[in-house]
Design a protein around this motif. Structure first.
Motif, PDB file in Angstrom:
ATOM      1  N   GLU A 150      52.207  51.508  43.805  1.00 28.35           N
ATOM      2  CA  GLU A 150      52.405  50.461  42.809  1.00 28.35           C
ATOM      3  C   GLU A 150      52.207  49.084  43.426  1.00 28.35           C
ATOM      4  N   ARG A 151      52.734  48.925  44.664  1.00 24.59           N
ATOM      5  CA  ARG A 151      52.598  47.642  45.345  1.00 24.59           C
ATOM      6  C   ARG A 151      51.138  47.350  45.667  1.00 24.59           C
ATOM      7  N   ASP A 152      50.424  48.391  46.147  1.00 28.87           N
ATOM      8  CA  ASP A 152      49.007  48.214  46.463  1.00 28.87           C
ATOM      9  C   ASP A 152      48.214  47.851  45.220  1.00 28.87           C
ATOM     10  N   SER A 153      48.583  48.507  44.091  1.00 31.92           N
ATOM     11  CA  SER A 153      47.891  48.240  42.833  1.00 31.92           C
ATOM     12  C   SER A 153      48.117  46.805  42.396  1.00 31.92           C
ATOM     13  N   SER A 154      49.370  46.329  42.524  1.00 27.15           N
ATOM     14  CA  SER A 154      49.694  44.952  42.136  1.00 27.15           C
ATOM     15  C   SER A 154      48.941  43.959  43.006  1.00 27.15           C
ATOM     16  N   THR A 155      48.872  44.277  44.310  1.00 29.57           N
ATOM     17  CA  THR A 155      48.151  43.400  45.234  1.00 29.57           C
ATOM     18  C   THR A 155      46.676  43.337  44.878  1.00 29.57           C
ATOM     19  N   SER A 156      46.119  44.509  44.518  1.00 28.64           N
ATOM     20  CA  SER A 156      44.704  44.579  44.153  1.00 28.64           C
ATOM     21  C   SER A 156      44.422  43.763  42.904  1.00 28.64           C
ATOM     22  N   ILE A 157      45.320  43.873  41.906  1.00 26.12           N
ATOM     23  CA  ILE A 157      45.161  43.116  40.662  1.00 26.12           C
ATOM     24  C   ILE A 157      45.216  41.623  40.942  1.00 26.12           C
ATOM     25  N   ALA A 158      46.177  41.225  41.791  1.00 26.94           N
ATOM     26  CA  ALA A 158      46.326  39.809  42.127  1.00 26.94           C
ATOM     27  C   ALA A 158      45.071  39.280  42.806  1.00 26.94           C
ATOM     28  N   LYS A 159      44.495  40.094  43.708  1.00 30.57           N
ATOM     29  CA  LYS A 159      43.276  39.676  44.393  1.00 30.57           C
ATOM     30  C   LYS A 159      42.126  39.516  43.411  1.00 30.57           C
ATOM     31  N   ASN A 160      42.033  40.460  42.456  1.00 29.38           N
ATOM     32  CA  ASN A 160      40.959  40.388  41.471  1.00 29.38           C
ATOM     33  C   ASN A 160      41.098  39.157  40.591  1.00 29.38           C
ATOM     34  N   VAL A 161      42.352  38.844  40.195  1.00 30.57           N
ATOM     35  CA  VAL A 161      42.600  37.664  39.372  1.00 30.57           C
ATOM     36  C   VAL A 161      42.222  36.406  40.130  1.00 30.57           C
ATOM     37  N   ASN A 162      42.635  36.330  41.401  1.00 34.51           N
ATOM     38  CA  ASN A 162      42.307  35.159  42.213  1.00 34.51           C
ATOM     39  C   ASN A 162      40.809  35.032  42.419  1.00 34.51           C
ATOM     40  N   LYS A 163      40.159  36.177  42.592  1.00 31.01           N
ATOM     41  CA  LYS A 163      38.716  36.169  42.777  1.00 31.01           C
ATOM     42  C   LYS A 163      38.023  35.648  41.529  1.00 31.01           C
ATOM     43  N   GLU A 164      38.526  36.073  40.353  1.00 33.93           N
ATOM     44  CA  GLU A 164      37.940  35.627  39.095  1.00 33.93           C
ATOM     45  C   GLU A 164      38.160  34.137  38.897  1.00 33.93           C
ATOM     46  N   ARG A 165      39.371  33.672  39.230  1.00 39.68           N
ATOM     47  CA  ARG A 165      39.660  32.252  39.094  1.00 39.68           C
ATOM     48  C   ARG A 165      38.788  31.425  40.029  1.00 39.68           C
ATOM     49  N   ALA A 166      38.580  31.950  41.240  1.00 38.06           N
ATOM     50  CA  ALA A 166      37.778  31.228  42.222  1.00 38.06           C
ATOM     51  C   ALA A 166      36.333  31.111  41.769  1.00 38.06           C
ATOM     52  N   ALA A 167      35.895  32.053  40.915  1.00 37.44           N
ATOM     53  CA  ALA A 167      34.505  32.062  40.462  1.00 37.44           C
ATOM     54  C   ALA A 167      34.264  31.078  39.325  1.00 37.44           C
ATOM     55  N   LEU A 168      35.336  30.521  38.751  1.00 36.60           N
ATOM     56  CA  LEU A 168      35.180  29.557  37.664  1.00 36.60           C
ATOM     57  C   LEU A 168      34.765  28.201  38.234  1.00 36.60           C
ATOM     58  N   LEU A 169      33.717  27.629  37.658  1.00 39.94           N
ATOM     59  CA  LEU A 169      33.196  26.348  38.122  1.00 39.94           C
ATOM     60  C   LEU A 169      33.092  25.393  36.946  1.00 39.94           C
ATOM     61  N   SER A 170      33.501  24.151  37.150  1.00 43.60           N
ATOM     62  CA  SER A 170      33.445  23.149  36.083  1.00 43.60           C
ATOM     63  C   SER A 170      32.504  22.017  36.472  1.00 43.60           C
ATOM     64  N   TYR A 171      31.697  21.589  35.503  1.00 44.81           N
ATOM     65  CA  TYR A 171      30.728  20.526  35.743  1.00 44.81           C
ATOM     66  C   TYR A 171      30.764  19.525  34.594  1.00 44.81           C
TER      67      TYR A 171
END
Length: 237
Positions: A11-32
């Protein structure tokens, strides 16, 4: 105890994985900050008789460090598969929407603002670097002056994707533009021989306002202009 620990670890690994994916998605957002442009891309039937134009969207941003504009094409293909409604998008984000833009399905409109995108990709076409991405959000802002010709000059071979060009129908004796959208109107300037005609705008279901094709003029529209009946011309693009 072992089973309980194993479940907790999973469960902990799954939560960590989800958090990483969310952060990765947020990092991919670019504003111009720049200019959003919507335009109608002509799509002619195989026999050249019917045009079924599609709305495309692109965004011009100015890169200060490179002192140049960059063009981002908004990926409509991915949006359509996700139920993206481009007309609703335009009505929502463009503060000024001329009636003729949707009525005649031609031309282009612009809106200054801040665009947020994801999945930015770079590609090369006709020796020019382009970008495409998915739009996440757009915040329209007021801007005094937008030099459209300056922006479009940076788009390489895709500078005027919305322009419709014609030629006089073979066998037609037409030699002049008209001074008004009527067969009874006086003849205007002479249409140059063997020169394409660039459409400027639709007047009604029968007539358009057009000009001689000029690759060195804004909108590919030369100084020789006038009205012409659609029945007297055939599309080139």
């Amino acid at each position: 105890m072992v089973v309980a620990f194993s479940c907790f670890a999973t469960e902990r690994d799954s939560s960590t994985s989800i958090a990483k994916n969310v952060n990765k998605e947020r990092a991919a957002l670019l504003s111009y900050q720049g200019v959003l442009q919507a335009y109608w891309l002509p799509v002619w039937s195989d026999d050249g008789k019917k045009n079924n134009p599609e709305i495309n969207i692109r965004f011009f941003i100015y890169e200060k460090n490179k002192k140049q504009w960059k063009v981002i094409n908004i990926d409509n293909g991915k949006h359509k598969s996700a139920g993206f409604d481009v007309v609703s998008y335009i009505k929502r984000f463009f503060l000024k929407l001329p009636d003729d833009f949707l009525k005649y399905r031609e031309g282009h409109i612009e809106q200054y603002g801040v665009l947020t995108v994801k999945d930015l990709r770079t590609y090369v076409e006709c020796d020019h670097k382009y970008h495409d991405a998915q739009s996440v959000n757009f915040t329209p802002k007021w801007h005094k002056v937008i030099n459209i010709d300056e922006l479009e000059s940076t788009a390489g071979c895709e500078r005027y994707p919305y322009i419709m060009t014609y030629t006089v129908r073979p066998g037609n004796s037409l030699r002049h533009f008209k001074l008004a959208p009527s067969e009874q109107a006086e003849n205007g300037e002479v249409i140059p021989v063997n020169t394409p005609i660039s459409k400027i705008k639709t007047i009604n279901e029968n007539w358009i306002y057009a000009a001689n094709y000029d690759a060195h003029s804004p909108g590919l529209a030369g100084r020789i202009r006038g009205y012409i009946n659609k029945k007297d011309i055939v599309p080139i693009n």
